[in-house]
Design a protein around this motif. Sequence first.
Motif, PDB file in Angstrom:
ATOM      1  N   THR A   1      -4.350  -4.153   4.968  1.00 40.49           N
ATOM      2  CA  THR A   1      -5.302  -4.123   3.869  1.00 40.49           C
ATOM      3  C   THR A   1      -6.183  -5.364   3.968  1.00 40.49           C
ATOM      4  O   THR A   1      -5.680  -6.467   4.196  1.00 40.49           O
ATOM      5  CB  THR A   1      -4.548  -4.126   2.523  1.00 40.49           C
ATOM      6  OG1 THR A   1      -3.638  -3.022   2.517  1.00 40.49           O
ATOM      7  CG2 THR A   1      -5.506  -3.992   1.358  1.00 40.49           C
TER       8      THR A   1
ATOM      9  N   SER B   1       0.838  -1.201   0.000  1.00 40.30           N
ATOM     10  CA  SER B   1       0.000   0.000   0.000  1.00 40.30           C
ATOM     11  C   SER B   1       0.870   1.247   0.000  1.00 40.30           C
ATOM     12  O   SER B   1       0.559   2.241  -0.655  1.00 40.30           O
ATOM     13  CB  SER B   1      -0.928  -0.005   1.218  1.00 40.30           C
ATOM     14  OG  SER B   1      -1.715  -1.181   1.197  1.00 40.30           O
TER      15      SER B   1
ATOM     16  N   ASP C   1      -4.627  -2.655  -5.285  1.00 38.96           N
ATOM     17  CA  ASP C   1      -3.758  -2.887  -4.129  1.00 38.96           C
ATOM     18  C   ASP C   1      -4.330  -4.076  -3.364  1.00 38.96           C
ATOM     19  O   ASP C   1      -5.418  -3.990  -2.812  1.00 38.96           O
ATOM     20  CB  ASP C   1      -3.744  -1.642  -3.235  1.00 38.96           C
ATOM     21  CG  ASP C   1      -2.870  -1.850  -2.007  1.00 38.96           C
ATOM     22  OD1 ASP C   1      -1.929  -2.665  -2.075  1.00 38.96           O
ATOM     23  OD2 ASP C   1      -3.133  -1.203  -0.974  1.00 38.96           O
ATOM     24  N   THR C   2      -3.602  -5.182  -3.323  1.00 37.27           N
ATOM     25  CA  THR C   2      -4.190  -6.389  -2.734  1.00 37.27           C
ATOM     26  C   THR C   2      -3.681  -6.628  -1.313  1.00 37.27           C
ATOM     27  O   THR C   2      -2.624  -6.136  -0.935  1.00 37.27           O
ATOM     28  CB  THR C   2      -3.879  -7.648  -3.588  1.00 37.27           C
ATOM     29  OG1 THR C   2      -2.526  -8.037  -3.385  1.00 37.27           O
ATOM     30  CG2 THR C   2      -4.122  -7.387  -5.065  1.00 37.27           C
TER      31      THR C   2
ATOM     32  N   ASP D   1      -5.791   2.175   1.890  1.00 35.59           N
ATOM     33  CA  ASP D   1      -6.469   1.494   2.987  1.00 35.59           C
ATOM     34  C   ASP D   1      -7.604   2.398   3.472  1.00 35.59           C
ATOM     35  O   ASP D   1      -7.489   3.091   4.477  1.00 35.59           O
ATOM     36  CB  ASP D   1      -5.485   1.151   4.104  1.00 35.59           C
ATOM     37  CG  ASP D   1      -4.511   0.049   3.684  1.00 35.59           C
ATOM     38  OD1 ASP D   1      -4.835  -0.694   2.732  1.00 35.59           O
ATOM     39  OD2 ASP D   1      -3.443  -0.072   4.297  1.00 35.59           O
TER      40      ASP D   1
HETATM   41 MG    MG Z   1      -1.669  -2.984   2.110  1.00 36.82          MG
END
Ligand code: MG
Lengths: 301, 417
Positions: free
Chosen positions: B73, B21, B92-93, B62
């Motif tokens: 996340t 992130s 963004d995983t 986030d």
């Molecule tokens: Mg993250």
Amino acid sequence: MSNQSFTHLDVLESESIHIMREVAAECKNPALLFSGGKDSIVMLRLAEKAFRPARLPFPLVHIDTEHNFPEVIACRDKLASDLGERLIVRSLDDSIKKGTIVLKNADQGRNVFQSVTLLETIAEFEFDACIGGARRDEEKARAKERIFSFRDEFGQWDPKNQRPELWDTYNTRVHAGENIRVFPISNWTEMDIWEYIARENLYIPEIYYAHERDVIRRDNGILPVSHLVQPKSGEKIEKMTVRFRTVGDMTCTCPVESNARNAQEIIEETAITRITERGATRMDDQTSEASMELRKKEGYF
Amino acid sequence: MSNTTQLLRFITAGSVDDGKSTLIGRLLHDSKSIFEDQLSAITKTSERRGGLGSVDLSLLTDGLQAEREQGITIDVAYRYFATPKRKFIIGDTPGHEQYTRNMVTAASTANLAVILIDARKGVLTQTRRHTFIASLVGVPHVVLAVNKMDMVDYSQEKFDAICTEYRAFAAQLGLHDMTCIPMSALNGDMVVERGENLNWYQGSPLLELLENVVIDYDINTTDFRYPVQWVCRPQTQEYHDFRGYMGRIESGVITVGDEITIQPSGRTTKVKEIVTYDGNLQSARAPQSVTLTLTDEIDISRGDMFVKSETMPQVSKEFEAMLCWLSESPLDLNRKYIIKHTTRVVKCSFARLGYRVDVNTLEQHSSSALNMNDIARVAMKVQLPLVFDSYIKNRFTGSFIVIDEATNNTVAAGMIA
Ligand SMILES: [Mg+2]
Ligand SMILES: Nc1nc2c(ncn2[C@@H]2O[C@H](COP(=O)(O)OP(=O)(O)OP(=O)(O)O)[C@@H](O)[C@H]2O)c(=O)[nH]1
């Protein structure tokens, strides 16, 4: 077209059409939420592209706060009637009369209450899917949402437990009473919307373009003067050349100073702006860090 | 910006806290894609959460309350940005194993995966798992970002050692288009700018690579595949006899006059018109959404697939597939599930569980159960024939989801062998 590469708008458009057709094919009783704002006007054109030469396989539905700009309502009605499509309007005033919405004061912002009337309308017509024009670039909670977003029988979104969404294979299944919110323009940005409006030459409410307007300054923003917003003592009315980046509740939607008089000029301004669409225009989103997430958990689109 | 800018979809993946992130925040920040109000909002939040004077850039993606509380996340966040060269959609995983299904979600549509590694920790199980998933869902390009180089004195030796170990693992998966970049997402070294600390590194920083990687939309351009989504019968005076088959060309090209086969019935006919809102076309190709009319009246409905007659897909009620099990409740071999494959929805059952893959070693173990995050080879049976290709040949006609009829949840992702 077949030898040159597609533009990003072509790719986005095709994705949105595919999504709308999936809804029509798999959901029993869908509706297209249509407010007369720019995103829903883009969606309407995408729906035409998806289903012409037939009529749209769903009605247009507007949840009217009664705090809308008259130009927007006029545009909503004109587009629906030009296309000959069915428009269902349900008003927050009806919910207020029924007592399901209780206002603290008559002129307060009404965005938060839209969920109540929306859920009542979903129940009234037994809609199992509502197609909405939310975009992921608008807000940080929206950035997290699936294209097919499951809502339980209370209309609630559970962001910690969303269904996996793989490839373009959408799971549209719900039990009676539950529904799906579908966001075909999830992957579009504000810039894409304006480029598409320019490319398709879409008719949108004039207040999106620069015009002169009476405004007052309040809480670090400028607010349009209307029957709902009058100067308080100490505030004075000014004339400014402005446009609206979003059109929502008149009591909390701020215009921005601008001289952009057509879509092309707006594209140029959008390319260099340093403020997000909602940051510039929505006072109600700034009340708390998680206002949008909280509203969505309550059934907001 | 030019209108012909290409669109690149990429994800960040890797283990918990490797800086995914933060990297996206840094990329957006240094490419001037963060808006002032977003920056001031995350600055305020960072201060309130007792940050050490610096802005926590991971707050940009986030966005959920629960994520901010825990500093992790949970679900994919999608972000959009553009440079003069390209438009980007970033996913963004989450790194936590518990949320692997959300990583799979984002990977399934990505052209490229940036796999992060914490330089202090090296290759971890979750790094391997995400790499394996990326290869399984056929993400064509992988970039290894060895992050937090600031915490290992920007050591080239450390970097080289990690790359060697990772490359060996990736090679076993057949991932050859792979680039390794050392970086510090926190300080911005090798993200958008080169920075001062990694002068020994000769390659380009991440953004430059993202702008220049050659993408082809992963679309198979040879085999025409057109799943019928919706039959258009306007029943107006003007279009009294109009019967159009609406859908999206998933692969290949179609031209007016082409002979096509309707599967699974196997009947053949010709394309009469390619209709669009913007006028009829002479020819069209993936990924266009169009409406086709045909020269013969044939019984056709949603779920049927049009294919060009020289390149036939398989038509069968039985097939083998790799399955990612995504649900907290394990697979129940005695139950029937539902499959959605292209536009066809049918009942299915699992005839046999083949091997399960150990994501660490890539070894195959025989297995009798399938739990959340397991990846296994299975043999499946469906109630009506499916029209498919192998996933390797065609991402669109080789993929399916499995739905639990009782809960309506999506419980697995499948890739046909
Ligand atoms: Mg993250
Ligand atoms: N020193 C240093 N710290 C970093 C760097 N990149 C990220 N961090 C820190 O690592 C911690 C985790 O960063 P995140 O970006 O939240 O990690 P993540 O990979 O997104 O974590 P999950 O999404 O929960 O898996 C934070 O405290 C970051 O400030 C880096 O390059 N150097």
